[in-house]
Design a protein around this motif. Structure first.
Motif, PDB file in Angstrom:
ATOM      1  N   GLN A   1      -6.522   7.193  -1.202  1.00 47.77           N
ATOM      2  CA  GLN A   1      -7.577   6.277  -1.637  1.00 47.77           C
ATOM      3  C   GLN A   1      -6.973   5.012  -2.230  1.00 47.77           C
ATOM      4  O   GLN A   1      -7.472   3.899  -1.993  1.00 47.77           O
ATOM      5  N   ALA A   2      -5.887   5.139  -3.011  1.00 50.95           N
ATOM      6  CA  ALA A   2      -5.219   3.963  -3.573  1.00 50.95           C
ATOM      7  C   ALA A   2      -4.592   3.115  -2.477  1.00 50.95           C
ATOM      8  O   ALA A   2      -4.481   1.889  -2.609  1.00 50.95           O
ATOM      9  N   TYR A   3      -4.188   3.748  -1.395  1.00 47.25           N
ATOM     10  CA  TYR A   3      -3.573   3.036  -0.277  1.00 47.25           C
ATOM     11  C   TYR A   3      -4.543   2.006   0.316  1.00 47.25           C
ATOM     12  O   TYR A   3      -4.133   0.946   0.802  1.00 47.25           O
ATOM     13  N   ARG A   4      -5.840   2.312   0.250  1.00 45.66           N
ATOM     14  CA  ARG A   4      -6.842   1.427   0.855  1.00 45.66           C
ATOM     15  C   ARG A   4      -7.283   0.300  -0.070  1.00 45.66           C
ATOM     16  O   ARG A   4      -8.032  -0.569   0.329  1.00 45.66           O
ATOM     17  N   TYR A   5      -6.840   0.350  -1.323  1.00 43.33           N
ATOM     18  CA  TYR A   5      -7.234  -0.703  -2.257  1.00 43.33           C
ATOM     19  C   TYR A   5      -6.572  -2.028  -1.878  1.00 43.33           C
ATOM     20  O   TYR A   5      -5.399  -2.066  -1.491  1.00 43.33           O
ATOM     21  N   SER A   6      -7.330  -3.098  -2.033  1.00 47.26           N
ATOM     22  CA  SER A   6      -6.780  -4.442  -1.849  1.00 47.26           C
ATOM     23  C   SER A   6      -6.558  -5.091  -3.207  1.00 47.26           C
ATOM     24  O   SER A   6      -7.008  -4.552  -4.246  1.00 47.26           O
ATOM     25  N   VAL A   7      -5.921  -6.230  -3.223  1.00 49.85           N
ATOM     26  CA  VAL A   7      -5.687  -6.926  -4.494  1.00 49.85           C
ATOM     27  C   VAL A   7      -7.010  -7.307  -5.146  1.00 49.85           C
ATOM     28  O   VAL A   7      -7.184  -7.197  -6.368  1.00 49.85           O
TER      29      VAL A   7
ATOM     30  N   PRO B   1       0.818  -1.227   0.000  1.00 50.07           N
ATOM     31  CA  PRO B   1       0.000   0.000   0.000  1.00 50.07           C
ATOM     32  C   PRO B   1       0.847   1.271   0.000  1.00 50.07           C
ATOM     33  O   PRO B   1       0.484   2.259  -0.648  1.00 50.07           O
ATOM     34  N   ARG B   2       1.990   1.227   0.701  1.00 50.08           N
ATOM     35  CA  ARG B   2       2.848   2.413   0.727  1.00 50.08           C
ATOM     36  C   ARG B   2       3.432   2.708  -0.645  1.00 50.08           C
ATOM     37  O   ARG B   2       3.644   3.866  -1.001  1.00 50.08           O
ATOM     38  N   HIS B   3       3.725   1.629  -1.424  1.00 48.08           N
ATOM     39  CA  HIS B   3       4.232   1.846  -2.777  1.00 48.08           C
ATOM     40  C   HIS B   3       3.186   2.532  -3.660  1.00 48.08           C
ATOM     41  O   HIS B   3       3.509   3.436  -4.448  1.00 48.08           O
ATOM     42  N   LEU B   4       1.930   2.097  -3.527  1.00 43.48           N
ATOM     43  CA  LEU B   4       0.869   2.732  -4.312  1.00 43.48           C
ATOM     44  C   LEU B   4       0.666   4.184  -3.882  1.00 43.48           C
ATOM     45  O   LEU B   4       0.442   5.069  -4.726  1.00 43.48           O
ATOM     46  N   PHE B   5       0.722   4.398  -2.574  1.00 42.71           N
ATOM     47  CA  PHE B   5       0.594   5.776  -2.070  1.00 42.71           C
ATOM     48  C   PHE B   5       1.696   6.662  -2.651  1.00 42.71           C
ATOM     49  O   PHE B   5       1.441   7.768  -3.138  1.00 42.71           O
ATOM     50  N   ALA B   6       2.926   6.153  -2.618  1.00 43.08           N
ATOM     51  CA  ALA B   6       4.060   6.924  -3.140  1.00 43.08           C
ATOM     52  C   ALA B   6       3.943   7.135  -4.642  1.00 43.08           C
ATOM     53  O   ALA B   6       4.286   8.204  -5.168  1.00 43.08           O
ATOM     54  N   LEU B   7       3.430   6.126  -5.360  1.00 45.51           N
ATOM     55  CA  LEU B   7       3.278   6.237  -6.818  1.00 45.51           C
ATOM     56  C   LEU B   7       2.304   7.347  -7.181  1.00 45.51           C
ATOM     57  O   LEU B   7       2.597   8.191  -8.037  1.00 45.51           O
ATOM     58  N   LEU B   8       1.132   7.360  -6.537  1.00 42.91           N
ATOM     59  CA  LEU B   8       0.137   8.401  -6.852  1.00 42.91           C
ATOM     60  C   LEU B   8       0.637   9.787  -6.450  1.00 42.91           C
ATOM     61  O   LEU B   8       0.410  10.773  -7.168  1.00 42.91           O
TER      62      LEU B   8
END
Length: 415
Positions: free
Chosen positions: A401-407, A326-333
């Motif tokens: 919001q992306a941080y809360r997404y699951s697979v 989730p942290r990677h997605l947070f950083a990406l956005l």
């Protein structure tokens, strides 16, 4: 992470490009307003230097400053030659520069003055006037022109100039019988001097002999004009330099209370300050408009990022399945938002400097003011930093919001 963010933006280059364009336009407006405000203030301040007082007919000090120094507008009245002589002979007066306006040459203002203009007039940081070609005028029918006049009209020393009656761009009342000979061209100054044709006071008097109410009443030869008394009857204004700056306010008060005729003596710096005070409301209005445009651009980016999250759920789920947390997605956005803002700022500055480069010669030609599209000032860097920070903070909302997404959010197809 930056490489991944760039690849992701490239895959969505159409929407990303529109977002960058919106931010670029907002940066262009906000930083452009600030830069033009600073540059115009500097250009106005550079126009006159070393002059202690400007004296003219009684009127507002901004009006007196504009027509006597910047050649903008017209005087309410003239000053008699006798009053000028009396003030020039006052104790403590080191020099004076008489100014007589009212005529033109092919759209450029004609200024009647004397040799003291070339000795004492200064601009910028006490920079004197320098002749690029020729010499100052010495004869009644000799002229010296500014650099912009020479460039626009292609004049060289030895050419003949015909002065037109009135200060308009077009005149049908020409003093063709008494032309002036060009003897000097001033080096560029970046001030209204560049757009001025300078002639002697007695030369102006000579060409107006035989004229009444803007119409020629009788023909005169050069010999007839030179034989007449060419002492000026009146002046538009004059500049004063004092031996001791302490005497400035004393002489100013004496001139403002002069009983011979209603006169005004102003300090150039004080008049400039009043001019900027009058323009401050317009400056603030333009700054607020530009600020709202920036906010609109950043909100557009936020809308684009949030709207794109639904379409990118599968992409984000695949990244999760490949080991991204989730942290990677947070950083990406967040990185995408910061990159979009940075690109918008870069292209906004590029457009701004291109616009300034194209507009600078037009502003100098039209108003005698010079814009220097130099590097951003400290204030402009602060503005840019705040814009980038605002873009990064706005990007945190879709990142959270992306941080809360699951697979499973992206792998399952919703009906």
């Amino acid at each position: 992470m930056l490489s991944l963010a760039l690849r992701s933006l490239w895959a969505r280059r159409l929407t990303a490009g529109l977002t960058v364009a919106a931010i670029a336009i907002s940066v262009l407006l906000l930083v452009g307003v600030e830069k033009i405000r600073v540059e115009l203030k500097d250009s106005f301040a550079r126009t006159i230097s070393g002059t202690d007082l400007i004296v003219g007919a009684r009127s507002g000090q901004v009006n007196l400053l504009l027509y006597s120094v910047f050649r903008l507008g017209n005087p309410t009245n003239n000053i008699s030659w006798e009053s000028y002589q009396r003030i020039r002979e006052q104790p403590g007066v080191a020099w004076t520069i008489p100014l007589s306006l009212g005529d033109s040459h092919q759209g450029f203002r004609v200024l009647g003055t004397n040799e003291d203009y070339f000795r004492h007039y200064a601009y910028g940081r006490q920079q004197p006037l320098v002749l690029a070609e020729g010499r100052p005028f010495a004869d009644t029918f000799e002229a010296v022109i500014g650099a912009e006049v020479a460039r626009r009209l292609g004049y060289r020393p030895g050419d003949k100039l015909v002065i037109a009656h009135g200060a308009g761009n077009t005149s049908f009342s020409l003093h063709e019988d008494l032309p002036f000979t060009l003897v000097g061209i001033l080096a560029p100054t970046g001030t209204p001097v560049d757009r001025t044709v300078h002639v002697r006071l007695d030369g102006l008097e000579a060409i107006h002999l035989g004229w009444q109410s803007g119409r020629r009443t009788r023909e005169l030869t050069r010999e007839d004009a030179l034989a007449a008394d060419l002492t000026p009857a009146a002046l538009t204004a004059f500049l004063v330099g004092l031996e001791n700056k302490v005497q400035t306010f004393q002489l100013q008060r004496a001139i403002n209370q002069y009983r011979g005729e209603p006169l005004s003596a102003i300090l150039p710096g004080t008049a400039l300050h009043e001019l900027w005070s009058l323009m401050s409301l317009a400056e603030k209005a333009m700054a607020f408009i530009a600020l709202f445009v920036v906010v609109a651009g950043l909100l557009g980016m936020l809308t684009t990022l949030l709207a794109g999250l639904s379409a990118r759920r599968r992409e984000l789920a695949i990244l999760r399945s490949l080991g991204a947390g989730p942290r990677h997605l947070f950083a990406l956005l967040a990185m995408e938002a910061a990159t979009l803002t940075a690109l918008g700022m870069f292209f906004g500055l590029l457009l701004l400097y291109l616009a300034l480069t194209l507009a600078a010669p037009l502003v100098q030609a039209g108003y005698g003011l010079q814009l220097y599209p130099g590097l951003p000032t400290a204030g402009e860097w602060r503005l840019l930093g705040l814009i980038w920070l605002a873009g990064l903070l706005i990007g945190l909302l879709p990142a959270a919001q992306a941080y809360r997404y699951s697979v499973n959010d992206g792998m399952s197809i919703k009906q």
